[in-house]
Design an enzyme around this catalytic site. Structure first.
Site, mmCIF file in Angstrom:
data_model
loop_
_atom_site.group_PDB
_atom_site.id
_atom_site.type_symbol
_atom_site.label_atom_id
_atom_site.label_comp_id
_atom_site.label_asym_id
_atom_site.label_seq_id
_atom_site.Cartn_x
_atom_site.Cartn_y
_atom_site.Cartn_z
ATOM 1 N N LYS A 103 0.614 -1.001 -0.135
ATOM 2 C CA LYS A 103 -0.037 -0.135 0.304
ATOM 3 C C LYS A 103 0.820 1.459 -0.391
ATOM 4 O O LYS A 103 1.920 1.035 0.614
ATOM 5 C CB LYS A 103 -0.891 -0.242 0.841
ATOM 6 C CG LYS A 103 -2.124 1.186 0.879
ATOM 7 C CD LYS A 103 -3.157 0.336 0.415
ATOM 8 C CE LYS A 103 -4.855 1.100 0.053
ATOM 9 N NZ LYS A 103 -5.632 0.253 -0.385
ATOM 10 N N GLY A 214 -20.180 6.710 2.778
ATOM 11 C CA GLY A 214 -19.473 7.370 1.907
ATOM 12 C C GLY A 214 -19.981 7.071 0.617
ATOM 13 O O GLY A 214 -20.098 5.930 0.226
ATOM 14 N N GLY A 216 -18.268 7.956 -2.541
ATOM 15 C CA GLY A 216 -17.248 7.671 -3.229
ATOM 16 C C GLY A 216 -16.190 7.079 -5.036
ATOM 17 O O GLY A 216 -18.483 6.626 -5.242
ATOM 18 N N ASN A 217 -15.699 6.616 -4.998
ATOM 19 C CA ASN A 217 -15.985 5.232 -6.158
ATOM 20 C C ASN A 217 -16.475 4.390 -5.846
ATOM 21 O O ASN A 217 -17.040 3.686 -6.269
ATOM 22 C CB ASN A 217 -14.384 4.984 -6.691
ATOM 23 C CG ASN A 217 -14.557 4.211 -7.066
ATOM 24 O OD1 ASN A 217 -14.242 2.664 -7.039
ATOM 25 N ND2 ASN A 217 -13.447 3.407 -8.454
ATOM 26 N N GLY A 219 -18.236 3.640 -2.371
ATOM 27 C CA GLY A 219 -19.766 3.585 -2.196
ATOM 28 C C GLY A 219 -20.929 4.147 -3.542
ATOM 29 O O GLY A 219 -21.608 4.188 -2.988
HETATM 30 P P1 NAD Z 1 -13.161 7.710 -3.110
HETATM 31 O O1 NAD Z 1 -11.694 9.072 -2.488
HETATM 32 O O2 NAD Z 1 -13.356 7.643 -3.922
HETATM 33 O O3 NAD Z 1 -14.234 7.968 -1.149
HETATM 34 C C1 NAD Z 1 -14.394 8.494 -0.357
HETATM 35 C C2 NAD Z 1 -15.451 8.702 0.111
HETATM 36 O O4 NAD Z 1 -15.363 8.908 1.606
HETATM 37 C C3 NAD Z 1 -16.482 10.542 -0.432
HETATM 38 O O5 NAD Z 1 -17.590 10.274 -0.585
HETATM 39 C C4 NAD Z 1 -15.624 11.133 0.817
HETATM 40 O O6 NAD Z 1 -16.982 12.181 1.128
HETATM 41 C C5 NAD Z 1 -16.242 9.736 1.845
HETATM 42 N N1 NAD Z 1 -15.890 10.007 3.676
HETATM 43 C C6 NAD Z 1 -14.261 10.514 3.815
HETATM 44 N N2 NAD Z 1 -14.471 10.884 5.117
HETATM 45 C C7 NAD Z 1 -15.694 9.623 5.452
HETATM 46 C C8 NAD Z 1 -16.121 10.565 6.801
HETATM 47 N N3 NAD Z 1 -15.136 9.960 7.560
HETATM 48 N N4 NAD Z 1 -17.463 10.042 6.977
HETATM 49 C C9 NAD Z 1 -18.464 9.902 5.859
HETATM 50 N N5 NAD Z 1 -17.589 9.528 4.437
HETATM 51 C C10 NAD Z 1 -15.977 10.165 4.494
HETATM 52 O O7 NAD Z 1 -12.916 6.409 -2.108
HETATM 53 P P2 NAD Z 1 -12.637 4.593 -2.499
HETATM 54 O O8 NAD Z 1 -12.114 5.300 -4.119
HETATM 55 O O9 NAD Z 1 -14.363 4.807 -2.419
HETATM 56 O O10 NAD Z 1 -12.440 4.295 -1.114
HETATM 57 C C11 NAD Z 1 -13.541 4.690 -0.184
HETATM 58 C C12 NAD Z 1 -12.753 2.794 1.299
HETATM 59 O O11 NAD Z 1 -12.747 1.857 0.455
HETATM 60 C C13 NAD Z 1 -11.756 2.986 0.918
HETATM 61 O O12 NAD Z 1 -11.386 2.444 2.142
HETATM 62 C C14 NAD Z 1 -10.857 2.191 0.112
HETATM 63 O O13 NAD Z 1 -9.449 1.952 1.495
HETATM 64 C C15 NAD Z 1 -11.389 1.204 -0.023
HETATM 65 N N6 NAD Z 1 -11.398 0.237 -0.948
HETATM 66 C C16 NAD Z 1 -10.989 1.003 -2.071
HETATM 67 C C17 NAD Z 1 -11.494 0.041 -3.353
HETATM 68 C C18 NAD Z 1 -10.620 1.154 -5.073
HETATM 69 O O14 NAD Z 1 -10.954 0.200 -5.704
HETATM 70 N N7 NAD Z 1 -11.342 2.332 -4.818
HETATM 71 C C19 NAD Z 1 -10.958 -0.944 -3.573
HETATM 72 C C20 NAD Z 1 -10.699 -1.638 -1.796
HETATM 73 C C21 NAD Z 1 -11.791 -0.609 -0.873
#
Ligand code: NAD
Length: 405
Positions: A103, A214, A216-217, A219
């Site tokens: 990571k 959440g 983002g990507n 959620g």
């Molecule tokens: P992202 O940056 O696209 O989105 C993050 C989201 O979380 C945003 O909507 C942000 O506003 C929200 N957020 C941030 N802090 C917050 C809080 N305190 N309360 C509520 N919402 C909050 O990131 P992502 O890629 O969607 O990643 C989200 C999670 O999923 C992380 O834990 C990441 O490690 C995990 N993850 C991501 C992937 C991937 O392919 N991108 C794969 C596996 C796991």
């Protein structure tokens, strides 16, 4: 509260208490194979040069090249990156991908950077780490606040430095830069496949009420995919708070609203805080933001029947015990969110073979990769009379030990 790495180590201890593993093997997993801290100089638009602290943790490569995303976040620090790297080792093993775990991150509030500053920071991260990453050694990907555009800058910088034209050193790239069909939605879609296999064991129908923290990507895509499959999304949130409608939200409309206005303020639904959102009455709670959201403090008030962890590390070990005692099924992150790294691995494979797979093919491969492994973890939990997290760790530890041997 313990830091995420202490929680990750405690998850290993808790699994090992159910099924023992030898100490010499476990010692290898308690520490990363390599950790690198970098200091990245970035020319700011003001003309000044600012230093940013970054990391790459290469946790374990027994089963293949290190694999794991890069996070840009103001709270990112070494223990968070260590935990995320350890979870990647477990994740690739539990769903049987030919990868290890790693990571990366940068401590930065990327929302305050201009596009040019963000590009220079992304390229700077690669310049510092190019000697230790590569298609056969370490393959990074996007995570919180890192996007396909950032992966495109990074892969371009890597190519300039090394001459490597496979584009296989980074995954999660845009389609026209060697990306894969289906990568953007992969974590959410994988979450659906895992849910669809496990829901029967707690008597949940496809048509059920879902709360997503959440957007983002992970959620945002999960909310859309669950709704397309018949579920009702009753609440969604971003870092500033959420919206709730017991009759169901249209995730695409919520996302479009946020994109247009920059926040959910004024969206026609009840506004709620992130703390309230987690405690809503629902069938499935989907944390899809950051670590340590469900803790000993709020776990007694969680009312979902299932917690599907699409974020990494959203539930502390103490909260796990409380949810277990309440009869709530917790589907652990290392299984529930493995869809992202699965399709990243498919992208890497396509790059190395110079192939392009269609979206249908990718989605079908994803289902074939995840569904049997979800059943396998459930069967192991049954056999050992334990929960899904301990069972998932045990399955992963067995595979890693076999590879080391
Ligand atoms: P992202 O940056 O696209 O989105 C993050 C989201 O979380 C945003 O909507 C942000 O506003 C929200 N957020 C941030 N802090 C917050 C809080 N305190 N309360 C509520 N919402 C909050 O990131 P992502 O890629 O969607 O990643 C989200 C999670 O999923 C992380 O834990 C990441 O490690 C995990 N993850 C991501 C992937 C991937 O392919 N991108 C794969 C596996 C796991």
């Amino acid at each position: 509260m313990k830091n995420p790495f202490e929680n990750a180590l405690s998850q290993i201890d808790r699994a090992v208490a159910v099924q023992g593993f030898d100490d010499d093997f476990l010692a290898r997993l308690r520490d990363a194979e390599r950790e690198v801290r970098i200091s990245i100089p970035v020319l700011m638009d003001s003309g000044h040069t600012k230093m940013f602290e970054g990391y790459r943790v290469q946790h374990n490569s027994a089963r293949g090249p290190y694999k794991g995303g890069i996070r840009f976040h103001p709270q990112t620090e070494i223990n968070e990156v260590r935990a995320l790297a350890l979870w990647m080792t477990m994740k690739t093993a539990v769903v049987n991908l030919p990868m290890g775990g790693g990571k990366g991150g940068v401590t930065v509030d990327s929302k305050t950077l201009s596009v040019g500053e963000l590009e220079r920071l992304s390229r700077g991260w690669v310049r510092m780490l190019a000697p230790i990453i590569g298609p056969h050694s370490d393959v990074p990907a996007p995570d919180v606040n890192t996007t396909p555009q950032i992966m495109a800058w990074m892969v371009d910088e890597y190519e300039k430095i090394t001459g490597d034209k496979t584009r296989a050193t980074f995954t999660g790239k845009p389609l026209n830069c060697g990306g894969s069909e289906g990568r953007g939605e992969a974590t959410g879609r994988g979450g659906w496949f895992v849910f669809d296999v496990l829901r029967k064991f707690v008597g949940l129908e496809k048509k059920c009420d879902i709360v997503v923290q959440g957007m983002g990507n992970v959620g945002g895509n999960a909310a859309r995919i669950f709704r397309d499959n018949g579920a009702r999304i009753i609440a969604m949130s971003d870092s500033r708070g959420g919206v709730y409608d017991a009759g169901g939200l249209d995730p695409a409309a919520v996302e479009a609203y946020k994109k247009g206005r920059g926040s959910l303020d004024g969206f026609p639904a009840r506004t709620i805080s992130n703390a309230e959102l987690l405690e809503l009455e629902c069938d499935v709670l989907v944390p899809a933001a950051l670590e340590n959201q469900i803790t000993a403090e709020n776990a007694p008030r969680i009312k979902a029947r299932m917690v599907l962890e699409l974020a990494n590390g959203p539930t502390t070990p103490e909260a796990d015990d409380i949810l277990l005692a309440k009869g709530i099924m917790v589907v652990p992150d290392i299984l529930a969110n493995a869809g992202g790294v699965a399709v990243s691995t498919f992208e890497w494979e396509q790059n190395l073979k110079n192939e392009r797979w269609g979206e249908k093919e990718v989605v079908e491969k994803l289902r074939t990769q995840l569904s049997p492994e979800a059943l396998n973890v459930h069967a192991r939990a049954d056999l050992l009379h334990t929960d899904l997290r301990r069972a998932a760790f045990i399955v992963a530890l067995e595979r890693i030990r076999k590879a080391i041997k």
